[in-house]
Write a protein that holds these residues in place. Structure first.
Motif, mmCIF file in Angstrom:
data_model
loop_
_atom_site.group_PDB
_atom_site.id
_atom_site.type_symbol
_atom_site.label_atom_id
_atom_site.label_comp_id
_atom_site.label_asym_id
_atom_site.label_seq_id
_atom_site.Cartn_x
_atom_site.Cartn_y
_atom_site.Cartn_z
ATOM 1 N N GLU A 169 -7.859 26.075 -25.350
ATOM 2 C CA GLU A 169 -7.767 24.614 -25.305
ATOM 3 C C GLU A 169 -6.750 24.077 -26.319
ATOM 4 O OE1 GLU A 169 -11.753 23.240 -25.914
ATOM 5 O OE2 GLU A 169 -12.427 23.932 -23.937
ATOM 6 N N ARG A 170 -6.659 24.715 -27.475
ATOM 7 C CA ARG A 170 -5.743 24.250 -28.516
ATOM 8 C C ARG A 170 -4.307 24.682 -28.294
ATOM 9 N NH1 ARG A 170 -9.286 26.106 -33.544
ATOM 10 N NH2 ARG A 170 -8.595 28.040 -32.601
ATOM 11 N N MET A 171 -4.088 25.665 -27.426
ATOM 12 C CA MET A 171 -2.753 26.201 -27.213
ATOM 13 C C MET A 171 -1.857 25.165 -26.530
ATOM 14 S SD MET A 171 -1.642 29.706 -25.270
ATOM 15 C CE MET A 171 -2.393 30.790 -26.449
ATOM 16 N N THR A 172 -0.668 24.977 -27.098
ATOM 17 C CA THR A 172 0.274 24.019 -26.517
ATOM 18 C C THR A 172 1.031 24.666 -25.370
ATOM 19 O OG1 THR A 172 2.083 24.649 -28.001
ATOM 20 C CG2 THR A 172 0.575 22.917 -28.778
ATOM 21 N N ASP A 173 1.694 23.828 -24.581
ATOM 22 C CA ASP A 173 2.495 24.348 -23.465
ATOM 23 C C ASP A 173 3.629 25.228 -23.979
ATOM 24 O OD1 ASP A 173 0.910 23.070 -21.599
ATOM 25 O OD2 ASP A 173 2.190 21.282 -21.485
ATOM 26 N N GLU A 174 4.198 24.859 -25.103
ATOM 27 C CA GLU A 174 5.288 25.644 -25.692
ATOM 28 C C GLU A 174 4.793 27.034 -26.098
ATOM 29 O OE1 GLU A 174 7.813 25.486 -29.771
ATOM 30 O OE2 GLU A 174 7.712 23.601 -28.614
ATOM 31 N N GLN A 175 3.602 27.101 -26.684
ATOM 32 C CA GLN A 175 3.025 28.385 -27.072
ATOM 33 C C GLN A 175 2.725 29.243 -25.843
ATOM 34 O OE1 GLN A 175 -0.283 26.838 -29.324
ATOM 35 N NE2 GLN A 175 0.694 27.340 -31.293
ATOM 36 N N ARG A 176 2.244 28.620 -24.796
ATOM 37 C CA ARG A 176 1.968 29.365 -23.559
ATOM 38 C C ARG A 176 3.259 29.936 -22.976
ATOM 39 N NH1 ARG A 176 -2.403 25.156 -21.462
ATOM 40 N NH2 ARG A 176 -4.189 26.150 -22.439
ATOM 41 N N GLU A 177 4.307 29.144 -23.012
ATOM 42 C CA GLU A 177 5.598 29.586 -22.482
ATOM 43 C C GLU A 177 6.139 30.765 -23.300
ATOM 44 O OE1 GLU A 177 8.110 29.716 -19.522
ATOM 45 O OE2 GLU A 177 6.540 28.200 -19.639
ATOM 46 N N LYS A 178 6.012 30.694 -24.614
ATOM 47 C CA LYS A 178 6.458 31.795 -25.470
ATOM 48 C C LYS A 178 5.647 33.051 -25.197
ATOM 49 C CE LYS A 178 8.358 29.187 -29.335
ATOM 50 N NZ LYS A 178 8.260 28.900 -30.781
ATOM 51 N N LEU A 179 4.368 32.881 -24.992
ATOM 52 C CA LEU A 179 3.512 34.020 -24.696
ATOM 53 C C LEU A 179 3.908 34.671 -23.365
ATOM 54 C CD1 LEU A 179 1.096 35.689 -25.629
ATOM 55 C CD2 LEU A 179 -0.390 34.057 -24.484
ATOM 56 N N LYS A 180 4.208 33.853 -22.371
ATOM 57 C CA LYS A 180 4.653 34.382 -21.076
ATOM 58 C C LYS A 180 5.962 35.146 -21.229
ATOM 59 C CE LYS A 180 2.505 30.909 -18.095
ATOM 60 N NZ LYS A 180 2.751 29.801 -17.150
ATOM 61 N N GLN A 181 6.885 34.607 -22.024
ATOM 62 C CA GLN A 181 8.169 35.283 -22.243
ATOM 63 C C GLN A 181 7.968 36.623 -22.937
ATOM 64 O OE1 GLN A 181 10.512 32.470 -24.428
ATOM 65 N NE2 GLN A 181 11.058 31.271 -22.615
ATOM 66 N N THR A 182 7.051 36.649 -23.892
ATOM 67 C CA THR A 182 6.764 37.898 -24.599
ATOM 68 C C THR A 182 6.214 38.953 -23.647
ATOM 69 O OG1 THR A 182 6.293 36.655 -26.614
ATOM 70 C CG2 THR A 182 5.469 38.911 -26.518
ATOM 71 N N VAL A 183 5.310 38.538 -22.787
ATOM 72 C CA VAL A 183 4.739 39.473 -21.809
ATOM 73 C C VAL A 183 5.827 39.987 -20.868
ATOM 74 C CG1 VAL A 183 3.148 39.671 -19.862
ATOM 75 C CG2 VAL A 183 2.408 38.540 -21.949
ATOM 76 N N GLU A 184 6.708 39.115 -20.427
ATOM 77 C CA GLU A 184 7.809 39.531 -19.547
ATOM 78 C C GLU A 184 8.727 40.523 -20.251
ATOM 79 O OE1 GLU A 184 8.334 39.001 -16.287
ATOM 80 O OE2 GLU A 184 6.363 38.029 -16.315
ATOM 81 N N ASN A 185 9.022 40.275 -21.513
ATOM 82 C CA ASN A 185 9.869 41.191 -22.280
ATOM 83 C C ASN A 185 9.209 42.562 -22.408
ATOM 84 O OD1 ASN A 185 11.829 39.250 -22.653
ATOM 85 N ND2 ASN A 185 11.103 38.656 -24.678
ATOM 86 N N LEU A 186 7.916 42.568 -22.650
ATOM 87 C CA LEU A 186 7.192 43.836 -22.731
ATOM 88 C C LEU A 186 7.240 44.586 -21.399
ATOM 89 C CD1 LEU A 186 4.068 42.872 -24.849
ATOM 90 C CD2 LEU A 186 5.881 44.442 -25.496
#
Length: 106
Positions: free
Chosen positions: A37-54
């Protein structure tokens, strides 16, 4: 067969990431629902990018390991062919190789 190995590696890497994240959350006593709930859209986007890089790194690793396997198979085939030659030929070739090495040194 390579696709099966690739899927297994993806599953393994996903399990590892989930385990790692769960471990971090439990050590820090973080409630998962509250964190989402506290996670911002920007943080979610960064997390998605990290997963894609992995995922890209895993794929690159798979491609590299597949090529390495082919080279290893070629080496094994070559060694098998070498071992099937008569002992006398091997001895002569070894002697010639040493002679060439000594000539190169001089």
């Amino acid at each position: 067969m390579e696709k099966i190995n690739r899927k297994e590696l993806y599953n393994l890497s996903n399990q590892f990431i989930e385990l790692f994240i769960t471990d971090i959350f439990s050590k820090n006593q973080v409630n998962l629902k509250e964190a989402k709930e506290r996670m911002t859209d920007e943080q979610r986007e960064k997390l998605k990018q990290t997963v894609e890089n992995l995922k890209e790194e895993v794929e690159g690793f798979l491609d590299a390991s597949g090529k390495k396997t082919v080279n290893e198979e070629e080496q094994e085939t070559k060694e098998k062919m070498e071992s099937s030659r008569p002992l006398r030929e091997k001895f002569i070739n070894k002697k010639e190789t040493k002679k060439k090495e000594n000539e190169d040194k001089e």
